[in-house]
Design a protein around this motif. Structure first.
Motif, PDB file in Angstrom:
ATOM      1  N   GLY A 181      80.504 110.193   4.263  1.00  0.00           N
ATOM      2  CA  GLY A 181      81.031 108.055   4.354  1.00  0.00           C
ATOM      3  C   GLY A 181      79.138 108.359   4.691  1.00  0.00           C
ATOM      4  N   SER A 182      79.717 106.808   5.561  1.00  0.00           N
ATOM      5  CA  SER A 182      78.228 106.419   6.162  1.00  0.00           C
ATOM      6  C   SER A 182      78.259 105.274   7.285  1.00  0.00           C
ATOM      7  N   GLU A 183      77.568 104.670   8.273  1.00  0.00           N
ATOM      8  CA  GLU A 183      78.210 103.976   8.437  1.00  0.00           C
ATOM      9  C   GLU A 183      76.588 103.402   9.255  1.00  0.00           C
ATOM     10  N   THR A 184      76.438 102.022   9.820  1.00  0.00           N
ATOM     11  CA  THR A 184      75.844 101.026   9.895  1.00  0.00           C
ATOM     12  C   THR A 184      76.014 100.413  11.351  1.00  0.00           C
ATOM     13  N   SER A 185      74.507  99.882  11.894  1.00  0.00           N
ATOM     14  CA  SER A 185      74.484 100.046  13.038  1.00  0.00           C
ATOM     15  C   SER A 185      73.251  99.244  13.560  1.00  0.00           C
ATOM     16  N   GLY A 186      72.690  98.085  14.067  1.00  0.00           N
ATOM     17  CA  GLY A 186      71.424  98.065  14.641  1.00  0.00           C
ATOM     18  C   GLY A 186      70.353  97.800  13.228  1.00  0.00           C
TER      19      GLY A 186
END
Length: 485
Positions: free
Chosen positions: A227-232
């Protein structure tokens, strides 16, 4: 290992080193290096000693380490890409490496390999420890000392500027900085340019990766994408590689990739990462991967890992590499090279060289597998390829001891071509049944570990029930082209 696209001669014969000494806490006299006095035990009992600063490989004496066995690396990396040209081609990498290991000796101190990056802290079993960086070695002084059989978790925080390191022959390797990311290909001892490691095939481990990069970039590692997640403005990519892996086969390549996922006929998940600038003709051969897996499974046994796939980058290190479960291709993926790197998953990755002098067992088998694939695909037969090698007046494949090519001969023509020719000559001598029984048993017997030329000779004689002393002498240990065997 790699299929080199270009070869160059170089005068440098020592592995690159290069980190200024950085010390946290007190640098003890016992950190002075090999031969230094060992501190007395804290109490009567086992005699503690330093772990070796290398695995004992004559080609790369400081690669790997002694006194412990790494079980798992968890690599938490944060990478900042280089600024646009004309700014220097330099990135910024910070990392936290959590290393699970088991002591195999009573350790007063132990080493990890790390070059070009600066350590800020080392924590062993939750406690901050004294450490020093000496050349390409991170020297850790655990207190209390580690007893043989004791499991320990070591957390190393580190970072610095990434550049474009080169190997002993001057070829790019390790964490190779690119304008849009990084190409991470580390054979033979380049993993120490991007994480603290026991950088020799004899110390295999499992891996997990959390790689944070600027939003829009893709970080590709070994195993399965979790998985991956994006923030900032940043994206963190999570990869899990649960199969034992030699450090040089680990990757954390970063770029402008498009991920393409499908399933091979045997059910193996395939994850390809193709640079968005690549034209279809530059990666079309990857579509044959499933067919190749079927062919090689019939010869060598079931595909050995949880996934497979490829990375096709628009930048180049000048060669392809069989990074475990995710082969790397510079610029484009030629059909024969796709077969070559896939075959390495069995021959080189599942079974790795016990010492770097044994690399022909990687490259000879991968090259011969390429010959077999070409024949399967309607091209020249393996016999025709062998005949052409033996009929050629070129001296390129010869005048080298195949089982001891030297540290600057690891990726020379003899290792590939003479290695493949040896295997075909063996096949003719002992017959197809015995030859392919050897191939399957080689992978099964040494799965997840390493093996040597001596191991291969012993297995060949065991299965063929023949005395092959003369055969291997003329093919593996004598430089001239064999004329009879």
């Amino acid at each position: 290992m790699p299929v080199r696209l270009t070869r160059r001669s170089h005068s440098r014969t020592a592995r690159p080193t290069a980190v200024a000494c950085v010390v946290a806490g007190v640098v003890l006299a016992s950190l002075a290096g090999p031969g230094a006095a060992t501190a007395a035990p804290d109490s009567p009992g086992p005699r503690y000693a330093p772990g070796a600063d290398g695995a004992g490989d004559p080609y790369f004496p400081l690669a790997g380490n002694g006194g412990f066995d790494v079980q798992h690396y968890d690599l938490d990396l944060d990478y900042t890409l280089p600024a646009p040209a004309p700014a220097p081609l330099e990135g910024q990498l910070t990392g936290v490496a959590t290393i699970d290991l088991v002591a195999t000796a009573d350790l007063d101190r132990f080493n990890l390999d790390l070059r070009g990056l600066t350590v800020s802290s080392v924590v062993v079993e939750g406690k901050s420890m004294a450490f020093a960086q000496q050349g390409g070695e991170l020297v850790v002084t655990p207190r209390p000392k580690l007893k043989a059989g004791q499991a320990a978790t070591v957390v190393v925080s580190y970072g610095g500027t990434t550049t474009r390191p080169v190997d002993i022959e001057g070829a790019l390797y390790g964490w190779v900085t690119t304008r849009d990311g990084a190409m991470v290909v580390s054979e033979p001892d380049g993993s120490s340019t991007w994480f603290p490691v026991s950088d020799h095939p004899t110390d295999k481990a499992t891996y997990s990766f959390e790689i944070t990069v600027p939003q829009g970039s893709v970080a590709v590692a070994n195993g399965l994408l979790e998985g991956s997640e994006t923030s900032g403005g940043k994206t963190t990519w999570h990869w899990n590689a649960p199969d034992l892996m030699a450090a040089y086969l680990a990757t954390a390549t970063v770029g402008n990739f498009r991920l393409e996922q499908y399933v091979a006929p045997d059910g193996t998940p395939i994850i390809d990462a193709v640079d968005v600038t690549r034209q279809p003709s530059q990666y079309a051969n990857l579509a044959r991967t499933g067919e190749m897996i079927t062919l090689f499974e019939g010869l060598y046994g079931d595909y050995p890992f949880v996934s497979y796939g490829a990375i096709v980058d628009n930048d180049s290190v000048g060669y392809a590499l069989e990074t475990q479960t995710r082969s790397f291709f510079s610029g484009s993926a030629g059909l024969g090279t796709v077969a070559h790197e896939l075959a390495h998953q069995w021959m080189g990755n599942q079974v790795s060289p016990g010492r770097w002098a044994d690399i022909w067992l990687n490259e000879g088998w991968a090259t011969y597998s390429e010959w077999i694939w070409t024949e399967h695909n309607g091209g020249a037969t393996a016999q025709a390829r062998f005949d052409a090698v033996m009929a050629s007046t070129s001296q390129a494949p010869w005048n080298t001891v195949l089982a001891d090519p030297g540290p600057t001969g690891l990726f020379g023509t003899p290792v590939y071509t003479r290695g493949a020719a040896l295997l075909h000559a063996l096949r003719v001598k002992i017959g197809d049944d015995a030859f392919f029984d050897i191939a399957k048993e080689w992978v099964a017997r040494f799965a997840g570990g390493t093996a040597t030329t001596a191991d291969f000779i012993a297995l060949s004689e065991e299965i063929s029930d023949q005395d092959l002393t003369m055969f291997f002498d003329v093919w593996a240990y004598q430089p001239p082209k064999p004329t009879s065997w």
